[in-house]
Write an enzyme that holds these catalytic residues in place. Structure first.
Site, PDB file in Angstrom:
ATOM      1  N   HIS A  64       0.838  -1.200   0.000  1.00  0.00           N
ATOM      2  CA  HIS A  64       0.000   0.000   0.000  1.00  0.00           C
ATOM      3  C   HIS A  64       0.875   1.253   0.000  1.00  0.00           C
ATOM      4  O   HIS A  64       1.863   1.329   0.733  1.00  0.00           O
ATOM      5  CB  HIS A  64      -0.901   0.029   1.241  1.00  0.00           C
ATOM      6  CG  HIS A  64      -1.773  -1.181   1.383  1.00  0.00           C
ATOM      7  ND1 HIS A  64      -3.104  -1.191   1.010  1.00  0.00           N
ATOM      8  CD2 HIS A  64      -1.511  -2.426   1.860  1.00  0.00           C
ATOM      9  CE1 HIS A  64      -3.616  -2.393   1.253  1.00  0.00           C
ATOM     10  NE2 HIS A  64      -2.672  -3.154   1.767  1.00  0.00           N
ATOM     11  N   ASP A 112       2.568  -7.175   2.049  1.00  0.00           N
ATOM     12  CA  ASP A 112       1.317  -6.446   2.313  1.00  0.00           C
ATOM     13  C   ASP A 112       1.570  -5.255   3.227  1.00  0.00           C
ATOM     14  O   ASP A 112       0.818  -4.995   4.177  1.00  0.00           O
ATOM     15  CB  ASP A 112       0.278  -7.390   2.925  1.00  0.00           C
ATOM     16  CG  ASP A 112      -1.158  -6.901   2.708  1.00  0.00           C
ATOM     17  OD1 ASP A 112      -1.347  -5.946   1.930  1.00  0.00           O
ATOM     18  OD2 ASP A 112      -2.079  -7.468   3.317  1.00  0.00           O
TER      19      ASP A 112
END
Length: 432
Positions: free
Chosen positions: A65, A321
């Protein structure tokens, strides 16, 4: 001419399945020679004694992200780049959940331009971009998949669960001829309810609402049925339960075109960590909001099955992640915290410490799971350490110790349960 000679470095090359000690000469960003003993090299070559160090292809993160654009207080493209370098990652695939999201051509161009502006003529990391599968309120409409596919996205992934099976069916049908990766997170929100950790004895004892394993496995079973019927290749993100590993193994045995990954924290930790207990030597604060993840940490049985699945090849790769959040966002009660933690800079040292140092994985196995295997899942040609290839490499000191602090982390955020802890293993400069 810029040349560097790494002497007596241990080379891990998963592409050729080799683990050996040799000299490596790098000239102007390319691997010039790999030999047992290099005696001829350009004048003014920077010579480094690398005994005890590891050299391998650059690490690859399947999905991470970025705060920027929209949430620059969490992470900018520049800080994401610096965290990647500090962790040895030379390729990152960024999820489309920025603001505005990457659900149209202008959103993609904005993210690409930001990366170009902060690149500073650096060769690595290479950024890839997932295009959003859906757009609109609550993701009820497909994006212009064809336009995004033609404009350079690596594939399609919302990063959130796509629970409308009718829409998912149409998405897979549209994507089949586009030859692009599609990554899906499997979750049934109705079964997950308001749960914040894995349902079971530990959730009852800790007084936290639980998430049933069925929230993942029922959604996964539906996805596998669609893949079986339609034939579009799919990557399953964030696998966290033992039953999911069983379902994926069965699907692969039937020849379904799927790959799958779990995250590094789901391999290292289980629900006992929320109580403060850890596999590693250090312990955590009970109810640490940085351990609130999506999906939640599994049981010990889940974790051990994930480890078995990753070693047997049922699960193809380890994902980071990386999910940055500000101090204010994470300094709340466990059940109110947003889900996610950072990991780019600390994943390799902690995985090495936990699995390679203990003999549960070979060094080559771990490196493959973090480099060549994620590249293949993304449809990219894996890097290797051979003459004339780009020096897309990671240099790692497995014995060096350091303390995870705000000053030593390159990310803008420091939402990790290892903050303040000493860890063993550190990535050294890898761009030559």
């Amino acid at each position: 001419m810029n040349s560097k000679l790494l002497q007596k470095v241990r080379i891990l090359d998963p592409v050729y399945d080799t683990d050996r000690v040799a000299d490596v000469l790098i000239i102007d960003g390319k691997i010039a020679t790999v030999e047992e003993n290099i005696s001829e090299f350009p004048t003014k070559t920077d010579i480094q004694d690398c005994q005890g160090l590891i050299l391998g292809p650059g690490l690859v993160d399947l999905y991470c992200h970025s705060g920027e654009p929209g949430f620059e207080e969490r992470e900018t493209i520049e800080s994401l780049m610096q965290a990647s370098k500090a962790g040895g990652f030379t390729r990152l695939a960024i999820l489309p959940d920025t603001f505005p999201p990457v659900d149209n051509l202008s959103g993609l161009a904005r993210l690409q331009n930001l990366a170009t502006q902060v690149n500073n003529n650096s060769t690595f990391p290479l950024f890839y971009y997932w295009g959003a599968i859906t757009q609109g309120v609550k993701g009820k409409e497909m994006t212009e998949l064809g336009e995004l596919a033609a404009s350079g996205v690596i594939g399609f992934a919302d990063g959130l669960a796509l629970e409308n099976l009718g829409l998912l069916r149409r998405v897979l049908e549209y994507l089949k001829p586009l030859n692009k990766s599609v990554a899906l997170f499997c979750k049934n929100s109705g079964l997950a309810g308001n749960g914040v950790m894995r349902e079971g004895y530990d959730s009852i004892r800790l007084g936290l609402p639980g998430v049933s394993t069925m929230a993942e496995t029922s959604a996964l079973a539906a996805v596998l049925e669609l893949v079986d019927a339609i034939g579009t290749p799919v990557h399953i993100m964030r696998v966290s339960t033992a039953r999911s590993v069983e379902l994926i193994a069965n699907a692969k045995s039937r020849g379904l075109p799927i790959t799958a990954s779990t995250t590094w924290m789901h391999l290292l930790l289980d629900s006992l960590a929320i109580e403060g207990k850890s596999l590693l030597d250090n312990y955590f604060f009970p109810y640490d909001p940085n351990l609130r993840l999506e999906p939640p940490l599994g049981s010990q049985s889940d974790r051990l099955t994930l480890l078995e699945g990753i070693r047997d090849g049922v699960l193809d790769a380890i994902a980071i992640d990386h999910a940055p959040y500000t101090y204010e966002e994470k300094t709340v009660a466990f059940s109110e915290a947003p889900t996610g933690a950072i990991g780019l800079q600390i994943a390799l040292p902690l995985l090495w410490q936990s699995f390679v140092n203990t003999g549960q994985m070979s060094a080559l196995e771990l490196w493959r799971l973090l480099s060549t295997s994620p590249s293949k899942c993304l449809g990219l040609i894996p890097g290797d350490i051979r003459p004339q290839k780009s020096a897309e490499v990671t240099l790692f000191a497995p014995q060096e110790t350091w303390v995870v602090e705000k000053q030593t982390l390159k990310s803008r955020s420091f939402n990790t349960p290892w903050l303040g802890k000493q860890i063993q293993g550190r990535v050294l400069e890898w761009e030559f």
